[in-house]
Design an enzyme around this catalytic site. Structure first.
Site, PDB file in Angstrom:
ATOM      1  N   GLN A  91      18.839  12.374  35.808  1.00 57.09           N
ATOM      2  CA  GLN A  91      18.378  13.186  34.679  1.00 57.09           C
ATOM      3  C   GLN A  91      18.908  14.603  34.856  1.00 57.09           C
ATOM      4  OE1 GLN A  91      14.106  13.590  34.203  1.00 57.09           O
ATOM      5  NE2 GLN A  91      14.308  14.485  32.169  1.00 57.09           N
ATOM      6  N   HIS A  97      14.228  11.978  27.145  1.00 62.38           N
ATOM      7  CA  HIS A  97      15.179  11.520  26.129  1.00 62.38           C
ATOM      8  C   HIS A  97      15.614  10.097  26.413  1.00 62.38           C
ATOM      9  CE1 HIS A  97      17.440  13.559  29.325  1.00 62.38           C
ATOM     10  NE2 HIS A  97      18.408  12.687  29.102  1.00 62.38           N
ATOM     11  N   PHE A  98      15.854   9.376  25.341  1.00 60.96           N
ATOM     12  CA  PHE A  98      16.396   8.015  25.411  1.00 60.96           C
ATOM     13  C   PHE A  98      17.825   8.056  24.898  1.00 60.96           C
ATOM     14  CE2 PHE A  98      12.589   5.348  26.121  1.00 60.96           C
ATOM     15  CZ  PHE A  98      11.606   6.315  25.974  1.00 60.96           C
TER      16      PHE A  98
HETATM   17  P1  5GP Z   1      20.635  12.879  31.223  1.00 58.65           P
HETATM   18  O1  5GP Z   1      21.661  12.766  32.311  1.00 58.65           O
HETATM   19  O2  5GP Z   1      19.701  14.048  31.428  1.00 58.65           O
HETATM   20  O3  5GP Z   1      19.924  11.594  30.970  1.00 58.65           O
HETATM   21  O4  5GP Z   1      21.484  13.161  29.899  1.00 58.65           O
HETATM   22  C1  5GP Z   1      21.514  14.362  29.212  1.00 58.65           C
HETATM   23  C2  5GP Z   1      22.449  14.171  28.046  1.00 58.65           C
HETATM   24  O5  5GP Z   1      22.322  15.295  27.192  1.00 58.65           O
HETATM   25  C3  5GP Z   1      23.932  14.071  28.426  1.00 58.65           C
HETATM   26  O6  5GP Z   1      24.453  12.846  27.954  1.00 58.65           O
HETATM   27  C4  5GP Z   1      24.567  15.274  27.741  1.00 58.65           C
HETATM   28  O7  5GP Z   1      25.844  15.000  27.222  1.00 58.65           O
HETATM   29  C5  5GP Z   1      23.571  15.604  26.652  1.00 58.65           C
HETATM   30  N1  5GP Z   1      23.529  17.002  26.283  1.00 58.65           N
HETATM   31  C6  5GP Z   1      23.402  18.054  27.130  1.00 58.65           C
HETATM   32  N2  5GP Z   1      23.377  19.210  26.447  1.00 58.65           N
HETATM   33  C7  5GP Z   1      23.480  18.883  25.127  1.00 58.65           C
HETATM   34  C8  5GP Z   1      23.506  19.663  23.920  1.00 58.65           C
HETATM   35  O8  5GP Z   1      23.440  20.896  23.918  1.00 58.65           O
HETATM   36  N3  5GP Z   1      23.632  18.977  22.760  1.00 58.65           N
HETATM   37  C9  5GP Z   1      23.701  17.609  22.717  1.00 58.65           C
HETATM   38  N4  5GP Z   1      23.815  17.024  21.507  1.00 58.65           N
HETATM   39  N5  5GP Z   1      23.671  16.849  23.832  1.00 58.65           N
HETATM   40  C10 5GP Z   1      23.570  17.476  25.026  1.00 58.65           C
END
Ligand code: 5GP
Length: 138
Positions: A91, A97-98
């Protein structure tokens, strides 16, 4: 304030897919595959276990609908739903988030899944511990 709270507040733009009182869905800015979508509660919980019942119910209602929309819009017939909790579990953004990640022949989520067999004694002890943790007894 996490980046997703800023998106909820409208301070950072996104390609919005869906919104209701408690839920927002938008395209991931770094998609693994075309149509990679994030579904988030508006509530600022860091991990799924910290989410209120109200937001959990709203997410549960919205997710299948958004999955159907992602499939229709992309033509994908398969997809993964990924939900990471804690930095050790990949994460990066500390707001629940999903991920909905369409699977195409050459693009999609890569999975390293090292399955082992569950022995009966361990399984019984683990399940009992979880039932107790849920205040469920047997
Ligand atoms: P995690 O690794 O936390 O599960 O995934 C976070 C996701 O958020 C990543 O796939 C990354 O590309 C996305 N993300 C991070 N910052 C932003 C943003 O400012 N806008 C959008 N649309 N996605 C984001």
């Amino acid at each position: 304030m996490s980046i997703f709270e800023k998106i909820v507040a409208g301070e950072i733009p996104c390609h919005k897919v869906y919104e209701d009182e408690r839920v927002l869905a938008f395209l991931d800015v770094n998609p693994i595959s075309e149509g990679h979508t994030l579904v988030i509660p508006k509530e600022a919980a860091e991990t799924l276990d910290a989410l209120s019942d109200e937001s959990a119910a709203a997410i549960g209602r919205a997710l299948p609908r958004i999955c159907r929309a992602v499939m229709r819009a992309t033509g994908a017939s398969a997809y993964n739903v990924l939900q990471n909790n804690g930095s050790a579990a990949h994460q990066v953004v500390m707001h629940v988030h999903f991920h909905i990640i369409p699977r195409f022949q050459d693009r999609g989520l890569g999975i390293g899944w090292e399955a082992r067999s569950l022995d009966a004694e361990t399984g019984a002890a683990l399940a009992e511990g979880m039932r107790k943790a849920m205040g469920n007894g047997q």
